[in-house]
Scaffold this motif. Structure first.
Motif, PDB file in Angstrom:
ATOM      1  N   UNK B 376       0.761  -1.210   0.083  1.00  0.00           N
ATOM      2  CA  UNK B 376       0.052   0.066   0.098  1.00  0.00           C
ATOM      3  C   UNK B 376       0.825   1.230   0.040  1.00  0.00           C
ATOM      4  N   UNK B 377       2.141   1.098  -0.220  1.00  0.00           N
ATOM      5  CA  UNK B 377       2.870   2.266  -0.344  1.00  0.00           C
ATOM      6  C   UNK B 377       4.059   1.955  -1.479  1.00  0.00           C
ATOM      7  N   UNK B 378       4.425   2.853  -2.125  1.00  0.00           N
ATOM      8  CA  UNK B 378       5.408   2.607  -3.166  1.00  0.00           C
ATOM      9  C   UNK B 378       6.205   3.899  -3.137  1.00  0.00           C
ATOM     10  N   UNK B 379       7.472   3.616  -3.815  1.00  0.00           N
ATOM     11  CA  UNK B 379       8.261   5.083  -4.268  1.00  0.00           C
ATOM     12  C   UNK B 379       8.324   5.265  -5.644  1.00  0.00           C
ATOM     13  N   UNK B 380       8.232   6.143  -6.135  1.00  0.00           N
ATOM     14  CA  UNK B 380       8.144   6.539  -7.626  1.00  0.00           C
ATOM     15  C   UNK B 380       9.734   7.203  -7.832  1.00  0.00           C
ATOM     16  N   UNK B 381       9.879   8.472  -8.460  1.00  0.00           N
ATOM     17  CA  UNK B 381      11.130   8.934  -8.669  1.00  0.00           C
ATOM     18  C   UNK B 381      10.920   9.828 -10.024  1.00  0.00           C
ATOM     19  N   UNK B 382      11.154  11.224 -10.112  1.00  0.00           N
ATOM     20  CA  UNK B 382      11.022  11.983 -11.105  1.00  0.00           C
ATOM     21  C   UNK B 382      12.066  13.018 -11.172  1.00  0.00           C
ATOM     22  N   UNK B 383      11.869  14.057 -11.809  1.00  0.00           N
ATOM     23  CA  UNK B 383      12.908  14.968 -12.190  1.00  0.00           C
ATOM     24  C   UNK B 383      12.296  16.288 -12.353  1.00  0.00           C
ATOM     25  N   UNK B 384      13.033  17.527 -12.180  1.00  0.00           N
ATOM     26  CA  UNK B 384      12.414  18.733 -12.649  1.00  0.00           C
ATOM     27  C   UNK B 384      12.370  18.866 -14.063  1.00  0.00           C
ATOM     28  N   UNK B 385      11.610  19.633 -14.509  1.00  0.00           N
ATOM     29  CA  UNK B 385      11.381  20.194 -16.060  1.00  0.00           C
ATOM     30  C   UNK B 385      10.962  18.819 -17.015  1.00  0.00           C
ATOM     31  N   UNK B 386      10.222  17.895 -16.270  1.00  0.00           N
ATOM     32  CA  UNK B 386       9.737  16.713 -16.904  1.00  0.00           C
ATOM     33  C   UNK B 386       8.745  17.396 -18.139  1.00  0.00           C
ATOM     34  N   UNK B 387       8.943  16.919 -19.404  1.00  0.00           N
ATOM     35  CA  UNK B 387       7.844  17.616 -20.264  1.00  0.00           C
ATOM     36  C   UNK B 387       6.589  16.614 -20.111  1.00  0.00           C
ATOM     37  N   UNK B 388       5.511  17.515 -20.568  1.00  0.00           N
ATOM     38  CA  UNK B 388       4.246  16.587 -20.267  1.00  0.00           C
ATOM     39  C   UNK B 388       4.120  15.242 -21.011  1.00  0.00           C
ATOM     40  N   UNK B 389       4.844  15.034 -22.133  1.00  0.00           N
ATOM     41  CA  UNK B 389       4.702  13.815 -22.795  1.00  0.00           C
ATOM     42  C   UNK B 389       5.934  12.761 -22.411  1.00  0.00           C
ATOM     43  N   UNK B 390       6.730  13.458 -21.446  1.00  0.00           N
ATOM     44  CA  UNK B 390       7.814  12.325 -21.134  1.00  0.00           C
ATOM     45  C   UNK B 390       7.332  11.519 -20.117  1.00  0.00           C
ATOM     46  N   UNK B 391       7.850  10.047 -20.064  1.00  0.00           N
ATOM     47  CA  UNK B 391       7.041   9.384 -19.116  1.00  0.00           C
ATOM     48  C   UNK B 391       7.921   9.082 -17.969  1.00  0.00           C
ATOM     49  N   UNK B 392       8.270  10.301 -17.483  1.00  0.00           N
ATOM     50  CA  UNK B 392       8.603  10.358 -16.057  1.00  0.00           C
ATOM     51  C   UNK B 392       7.903  11.600 -15.407  1.00  0.00           C
ATOM     52  N   UNK B 393       7.242  11.141 -14.383  1.00  0.00           N
ATOM     53  CA  UNK B 393       7.479   9.985 -13.490  1.00  0.00           C
ATOM     54  C   UNK B 393       6.511   8.880 -13.958  1.00  0.00           C
TER      55      UNK B 393
END
Lengths: 306, 759
Positions: B376-393
């Motif tokens: 019931x809990x998980x960690x993701x991961x992202x970055x700044x300046x992720x473009x809308x169509x990028x698949x991060x996160x």
């Protein structure tokens, strides 16, 4: 205004910048032909015509990774060699531009430019080598020991790690630091290239042979009158950025149409034409730098006896 | 003493034999879960990197064995020193960083079994490699054997030094991510004993389903910024400079949701996190909204499973996203990706049963906590300046939320069969991503800023190319004095990507295939995580190869049977611990197929396959020579040269296979005029002979062959080279020009930049 006057003056020398643009495109052609030839063979009868026109599929790139790797290596080698030739061509054309800037006799543009290019070639080769050394020094300062020791170690006290920036407390700080580093580097490189231009102009203006003297004189001049010396270059940079932004918009729109598979070879030709036009305009703008710089140098010499 | 399947395995062969023998003895679907019940109190002082914990565990022996001891994990001791099994296997580094002063450890300070002091009976165990320096597993002998149905109560006090967050758990500044942080009971398997492996570099975790009641005591600045498995019991209690947050996993309401067979929502781990900087994004996943958006998929699934839409309907789920401030604008993207998993996985593999799921965005420098699953809990991961169509996160979020199903609900042993969750989840993730997001646009980074396009040419390619492109220089004083250094702004100016790059989009399913084929035959899939040749083989087999094999399995049996087989497996083994054979058997039963050979080839062999098609087509020649006439006389015929195809065509068509992984494959022939013909190259034919000439008997064909395509609908994704699976009579001339132009544009931009350095 000086920038625009320089732009207009360079415009009259269209044969010289046209020749420079043609040479650049000519040097860029071999890797393009390599790719065309390889792709034509690799696609052969294995793909439905047009299937990979919009997008080189993931499967294709993976299945052809070995020949693509070889092609990439061959292209990179050529591009590296072409970069060397382009730099030497830059040295050659700079000689032409400085001659055109100071020699206003009525002879044909090509004759004057060619004479200047040959006359100043070896002097400008030395300027180029000195420029490379200064660029290497600046790269070392911004990315190697001084930056790592002073900025990351002494000022920010970041511990050693695979990525030291992760020692910062937020991604925003890390991004800001990277942007600052990149900006410092870019400004340093740009200043270095401006000084190199003035060094060449000074050598031509004073008809001296010392690259070192040209460089030190140029640095002194820029330090003495930074606004006057750099303003036309900044203005021309802004014009070039505008040209590239428009070209980027046009190219992106065309590529997007290709990507959606709504366009054919006409769009490809339009892209190629955009590339050629941009190359020509940029060579023209480079000529304008010399024309503007020459005007500044004349004023500086008149004011300070340089 | 209990029979332990976790006898020292040492050599890999011995290990495999021991494990293979055990697989048939694993938990049966009918067996009751053991249901350990944990009540834990923990106090953390981040400034001191100190954790003090008190745990009370109740456990009932539901096995048919007498149990003589209890085995526990102390995972953090894997970070204690460079001799631990975990750090030995990883070469002393965690995610690229050499560990030198960031150690972590756990020390049991009190241990009482049914109230009696048992600390003296604590014994360190190293069942996998007999490493005496590894302290990640201990056991305690019971004073009396625990008979079937009897319960035991264990109280454990422990102290811990919190490791720097380098792999999944630990601390980075104020960010705490506490995983595998408490003494955790192993899994008892009837006939096998305790399944309690050491903390390996490549493997993940395994524990039994149970309940958790955890109270977390933190400095006051963490108030309102704590997340954990389960649901928080509000309000948090503030006491001076401290705050206490209590979590129940599963929530009391969830524990009431018992299925008809007596099984109900339980969880098999508990993780928590805290950071004063957390920004919360909360929303509710509503099943009906998503079912409305993807009605076709709902109907397809209902039809495949023969169930009504009501039977497939899932529950609404409260989603909490704990973000770091620089990603605060990505809350909706995390939420949407989480909903993607909850919906598609729930539709395909059975509904998500808990009321809550918490998504954690790790802190800067704490990325090693990212991309990991806990109940019931998980960690993701992202970055700044992720473009809308990028698949991060989105990509990592869909994957880790997907583990709530494969790992969370179907609780396979991640030590011994990690592929049963990683591979199944990678497959499901890719399918869900494909339906929700479609193609992945490729991007190129310039410094921290991405643009949605890629270069065709590398600016330098090593060696001489680097020298010429000023990217390599003299080595002096320990530095490379190159005139130019990679730099976002300058590289952008040099490349002018908007004018010279090309867009590229990737099919995520092809990404699975590429990942598999990057290392297709080093190991078979089905083996314990620590016995793969290396971490690369572990990743390939556990993730991408398994995903590719499942996609191929779907192609083999058809989407409907595949859905039936997978559904039976996921439902039968929910809240249980399946192994490979359990999957193979459940799938075949559910799908109504007998394809044991496929499972052997796909998961227990090194077999690969490369099919190819070759065509050489010529116009059939005119009659020439002497021919026997109906009247018995020989007559000479010499015709003029015929026009192309006037006498038909002679297509020489050869299919070949290289490799032993034989599957029945379709060949589609396209004839002049648009006529299509479909042939099957059966598995049996392929096993007899590695080639086939399907048109050999036909002689001259009246129409010209225009195309020959193997597997035209791409049922299979395991072929080592798809390029040679097709043949077309027409030759493509435009495509090469289109891509050569982009190379020209990029080279021209770069060369202008270099010209400027010369003058």
């Amino acid at each position: 205004m000086r920038a625009l006057r320089g732009f207009a003056a360079a415009g009259r020398c269209w044969r010289w910048w046209g020749l420079a643009a043609l040479l650049e495109l000519g040097l860029a052609l071999p890797p393009a032909l390599l790719w065309q030839r390889w792709l034509s063979g690799a696609l052969g009868n294995r793909f439905e015509p047009g299937e990979l026109f919009a997008n080189l599929s993931t499967s294709f790139r993976f299945d052809q990774r070995e020949p693509l790797g070889q092609l990439g290596a061959a292209s990179s080698l050529w591009l590296g060699l072409a970069a060397l030739l382009a730099m030497l061509a830059g040295v050659f054309f700079a000689g032409g531009w400085t001659q055109l800037a100071f020699d206003e006799r009525g002879e044909s543009v090509l004759a004057r430019a060619n004479a200047g290019a040959r006359r100043f070639f070896w002097r400008y080769v030395r300027v180029w080598l000195l420029t490379l050394m200064l660029l290497a020094l600046w790269s070392w300062i911004v990315f190697e020991w001084p930056w790592k020791t002073v900025v990351l170690g002494w000022i920010l006290r970041l511990p050693e790690a695979a990525d030291r920036l992760e020692g910062l407390t937020s991604e925003r700080s890390a991004v800001a630091l990277r942007v600052l580093q990149d900006a410092l580097y870019a400004i340093g490189v740009a200043l270095c290239l401006c000084c190199a231009d003035y060094a060449r102009l000074r050598i031509a203006w004073r008809d001296t042979r010392s690259a070192w003297g040209g460089w030190t004189g140029a640095i002194a001049m820029v330090l003495r009158s930074p606004l006057r010396t750099l303003r036309p270059f900044v203005a021309l940079f802004a014009i070039e950025a505008l040209v590239l932004a428009v070209a980027g918009l046009v190219s992106s729109a065309l590529d997007a149409r290709l990507n959606a598979n709504q366009a054919g070879l006409r769009a490809v030709l339009a892209l190629a034409a955009t590339t050629a036009i941009v190359a020509a305009l940029r060579c023209w703008l480079r000529g304008a730098r010399y024309q503007s710089g020459a005007a500044v140098l004349r004023e500086e010499s008149a004011a300070h006896g340089g | 003493m209990s029979i332990r399947k976790a006898v020292p395995l040492g050599g890999s062969l011995l290990g495999l034999l021991a494990l293979a023998g055990r697989q048939a003895l694993g938990q049966t679907p009918a067996e009751r879960p053991f249901r350990p019940e944990y009540v834990i109190g923990v106090r953390v002082d981040p400034g001191e990197k100190h954790l003090h914990g008190e745990e009370r565990l109740s456990w009932t022996n539901q096995s048919k064995d007498d149990v003589f001891d209890l085995w526990f994990h102390l995972y953090w001791n894997g970070f204690a020193n460079n001799r631990s099994t975990h750090l030995s296997e990883s070469g002393g580094s965690l995610r690229g960083t050499k560990i030198s002063d960031e150690w972590g450890w756990q020390q049991v300070t009190a241990l009482r079994v049914n109230g009696g002091d048992s600390l003296a009976r604590l014994e360190w165990m190293a069942p996998d490699d007999a490493n005496g320096q590894d302290k990640s597993v201990f056991r305690v002998k019971l004073a009396e054997p625990l008979r079937t149905g009897q319960s035991v109560s264990v109280d454990i006090d422990w102290e811990a030094r919190i490791p720097r967050l380098r792999r999944r758990t630990g601390q980075k500044d104020d960010f705490l991510f506490m995983a595998q942080w408490f003494p955790k009971l192993g899994v008892y398997e009837t006939g096998n004993g305790w399944n309690c492996h050491e903390f390996h570099a490549n493997t993940e975790f395994f524990a039994d389903y149970g309940t958790y009641d955890v109270t977390i005591d933190l400095p006051r600045r963490y108030a309102g910024h704590v997340g954990a498995s389960g649901v928080e019991v509000l309000p948090e209690k503030q006491d001076g400079e401290r705050v206490r947050a209590r979590f129940l996993a599963p929530s009391l309401a969830d524990r009431e949701l018992v299925q008809a067979d007596g099984r109900g929502p339980l969880v098999h781990d508990f993780a928590w996190t805290a950071d004063p900087r957390f920004v919360k994004h909360e929303d509710v996943f509503r099943w009906t909204d998503w079912a409305g958006r993807y009605g076709d998929e709902v109907n397809r699934t209902a039809l495949a499973l023969g169930r009504g839409l009501d039977e497939l309907a899932g529950r609404d789920v409260h989603v909490t996203v704990l973000l770091h401030p620089e990603h605060a604008d990505q809350g909706q993207r995390h939420f949407d990706a989480t909903c993607t998993s909850l919906f598609f996985y729930g539709l395909w593999w059975g509904t998500y049963p808990y009321e809550q799921v918490t998504v954690v965005d790790p802190a800067w420098g704490g990325g090693a906590a990212g991309g990991m699953e806990y109940p019931t809990l998980f960690t993701a991961g992202s970055r700044m300046f992720s473009l809308p169509r990028m698949r991060t996160p989105e990509s990592v979020t869909v994957h880790e939320c997907g583990h709530q199903f494969w790992y969370g609900l179907v609780g396979n042993n991640e030590f011994e069969a990690g592929w049963l969750d990683e591979g199944f989840n990678t497959f499901s993730q890719t399918e869900a991503m494909w339906l929700r997001y479609g193609y992945n646009p490729a991007t190129t980074d310039f410094g921290p800023f991405p643009i949605e396009a890629v270069r065709q040419l590398a600016p330098a390619g090593g060696g001489l190319a680097d020298w010429f492109a000023l990217r390599s220089g003299a080595q002096l004083l320990g530095a490379n004095w190159a005139p130019l250094h990679a730099s976002g702004l300058l590289d952008y100016w040099r490349d002018q990507p908007c004018a010279s790059f090309a867009r590229q989009r990737d099919d995520p399913r092809s990404g699975d295939r590429s990942g598999y084929l990057a290392d297709p035959d080093t190991d078979p899939v089905d083996r314990p995580g620590w016995l793969y040749a290396d971490s690369n083989s572990y990743r390939t087999n556990s993730y991408r190869r398994t995903a590719t094999m499942l996609r191929t399995l779907e192609g083999l049996v058809g989407a409907e049977k595949f859905e039936q087989g997978m559904r039976l497996y996921s439902e039968r083994w929910r809240y249980r611990h399946p192994y490979a054979d359990d999957f193979f058997n459940s799938f075949q039963e559910g799908a109504g197929v007998d394809i044991g050979w496929f499972f052997e080839d796909a998961f227990r062999s090194h077999a690969t396959i490369d099919w190819s098609v070759e065509v050489d087509q010529k116009p059939a020649p005119a009659d020439e020579g002497w021919f026997l006439e109906p009247d018995g006389t020989w007559k000479r015929k010499e015709s003029a040269q015929p026009k192309d195809g006037e006498n038909g065509w002679l297509p020489q068509l050869v299919l070949r296979r290289k490799g032993e992984f034989c599957l029945p494959i379709t060949l589609e022939l396209g004839w002049e005029g648009g006529e299509r013909e479909t042939l099957i190259w059966t598995r049996e034919q392929q096993l007899r002979q590695a080639w086939w000439k399907p048109l050999a008997e036909r002689g001259a064909c009246p129409k010209k062959l225009e195309s020959a395509v193997l597997d035209p609908t791409q049922r299979y994704w395991l072929d080592r080279d798809l390029t040679n699976n097709r043949w077309y009579a027409a030759h493509d001339e435009r495509t090469s020009v289109r891509w050569a132009e982009r190379v020209l544009a990029q080279a021209a931009a770069a060369l202008h930049w270099f010209g400027g350095i010369g003058g």
